[in-house]
Design a protein around this motif. Sequence first.
Motif, PDB file in Angstrom:
ATOM      1  N   ARG A   1      -5.627   8.190  -1.278  1.00 18.60           N
ATOM      2  CA  ARG A   1      -6.612   7.889  -2.315  1.00 18.60           C
ATOM      3  C   ARG A   1      -7.606   9.039  -2.481  1.00 18.60           C
ATOM      4  O   ARG A   1      -8.019   9.363  -3.596  1.00 18.60           O
TER       5      ARG A   1
ATOM      6  N   ARG B   1       1.909  -3.776   5.748  1.00 13.97           N
ATOM      7  CA  ARG B   1       1.074  -2.845   4.980  1.00 13.97           C
ATOM      8  C   ARG B   1       0.932  -1.543   5.758  1.00 13.97           C
ATOM      9  O   ARG B   1       0.905  -1.542   6.997  1.00 13.97           O
TER      10      ARG B   1
ATOM     11  N   GLY C   1       0.789  -1.227   0.000  1.00 18.26           N
ATOM     12  CA  GLY C   1       0.000   0.000   0.000  1.00 18.26           C
ATOM     13  C   GLY C   1       0.817   1.271   0.000  1.00 18.26           C
ATOM     14  O   GLY C   1       0.265   2.369   0.145  1.00 18.26           O
TER      15      GLY C   1
ATOM     16  N   GLU D   1      -3.714   5.063   3.611  1.00 18.38           N
ATOM     17  CA  GLU D   1      -4.201   4.716   2.272  1.00 18.38           C
ATOM     18  C   GLU D   1      -5.421   5.559   1.914  1.00 18.38           C
ATOM     19  O   GLU D   1      -5.531   6.068   0.796  1.00 18.38           O
TER      20      GLU D   1
ATOM     21  N   ALA E   1      -2.597   3.725  -6.139  1.00 23.52           N
ATOM     22  CA  ALA E   1      -1.434   4.250  -5.412  1.00 23.52           C
ATOM     23  C   ALA E   1      -0.580   5.171  -6.266  1.00 23.52           C
ATOM     24  O   ALA E   1       0.422   5.687  -5.778  1.00 23.52           O
TER      25      ALA E   1
END
Length: 623
Positions: free
Chosen positions: A373, A363, A259, A369, A278
């Motif tokens: 995003r 991760r 990630g 994340e 990503a």
Amino acid sequence: MSAATRRLTTAQALVRFLSAQYTERDGARHRLIAGTWGIFGHGNVAGVGQALVEYADVMPYHQGRNEQSMVHAAVAHARQLNRLSAQAVTTSIGPGATNLVTGAALATINRLPVLLLPGDYFASRAADPLLQQLEHPVEADVSVNDTLRPVSRFFDRITRPEALIASALNAMRVLADPAETGAVTLALPQDVQAEAYDWPEEFFADRVWPVRRPAPDPAELAAAVAAVRAARRPLIVAGGGVHHSEAEAALKALVDATGIPVASTQAGKGSLRHDHPADLGGIGHTGTAVSDDLARTADLVIGVGTRYTDFTTASGTLFRHPDVRFLNLNITGFDAHKLAARTLVGDARTGLEQLAGELTGHRVDAAYEAEYRAGKERWEQVVETAYRADDDSAVPTQTQVLGALDAVVGDTDVVINAAGSLPGDLHKLWRARSPRQYHLEYGYSCMGYEIPAALGVQQAAPGTPVWALVGDGTYLMMPTEIVTAVQERLPVKMVLIQNHGYASIGGLSEETGGERFGTAYRYRAEDGTFSGAPLPVDLAANAASLGMDVLRAKTVREVRDALARARTADRPTCVYVETDPAPTAPPAEAWWDVPVAEVASREAAVRARERYDARVADRRRHL
């Protein structure tokens, strides 16, 4: 019994030797010197020129119009083929040789292989001084070719035929070595070129140069894994080395597993597809808001195949986390050590694969994340706004031209650019769909690169639509290879954007107190400034006169239609458009250090210095 020999001239032996050189990586073999570009004159016509005729069946020849352009074409060819194949360039002594210097600098700065074969003086001094020879009063062995020394990764002057054997092997070694490659120069005295010698047959045997994938040191790898596991806000900066190593799939596998988000340099854009969740787009002065925002808060920056130019690092002001550290995976220790980084010296693909293997189960936090995003989604709306044209009958802006091109290209089309305002717009906005689609030469940012580069890429990728995006400033620098495109039947596409001046440097001039002086293509006014009407220059007519088909587009709708027609054309085609000069690209998201006059009497410069002093205080050295 004596070993077999073959009696050839030095030039003949060189051409025959070059035709038998290969690289090999991952079991695939490639011709190392795929062809030779040349302009003949005093110093190479009777030597290398005759040899190219002699061995025309094994060494393809391409006729150029400008020596610098020939190097650009060869460099672009090598980049398209991931540095596994290169081309040679031969020139006369004198101005032909010195015209190579800019192209050689571009090649070496960008770590791209090209072999330069300029003519030189008589080694015997039988003719002295000869036409175009530089006479130095205290160094008789100096010639104009010595200007190529500082911009070459390997240089030699072949003053005896037998000296070619060791020198040619060294030249191939450097060209094929991903850690050493760049411009290689073999200066060829014209009498030696024509001199015969009994060459050992082994010199002409097929020779394979392995392109290595060195693995990182285990201790370095362990330290790198620990650094990644300890980081809470890691960010990968993907550079051109990802492409050169064909490491895109390895990068995607690492990112999918961990990630960790990816921002890209100009050379690294396309390392992930634009629609990968990503992929954050460009970084640095011409980067996206989401990339630069994350860079400011990153606690670990993982550079992969990047050499950290100041656009990427935003002159030491972008990476602002108080405890930020760097981890650099690079084929060269020279680049891996930059920014006081932890080093991971090795091949990009091998290093990424090993990192992924050691980071199994690791991760980044879900909140991190979700943050990047969301930032990516916001930036996509910025791109849509820049590309969108609400009135199809209006004069297009530059970003609307890019939006029209974005709607026309396929996944494998190649888009080429190098200088002006386009690199910034492209780095922020372009949606790269494949590893080789985005071809920006920004190590040297050389005006005039785009058209000859399109030829080199088209030769390397026949059947692929290749687009040269050219501003009026860069077009006027080097349009001559249009003739070569016509001659070689290369169906390159050129998008020629006319905005009557140097748009990028004009904006920078205004920001730094230069008041856009000397940056517009206009008549000189009575007060001495260049503020009169635009010059009556018809670049479209010029391109047509050199043999291109030209499609003039005045509105957004016409641009869209012309681009679609050009894409399917089977001969060199130009789409010419005069754009609305009003800037429509999003502003810079990071500061770039361009020093401003410390003292000045003009108000514009005084205010610019005040702004500079406010920003330069944030500059930081990473030690």
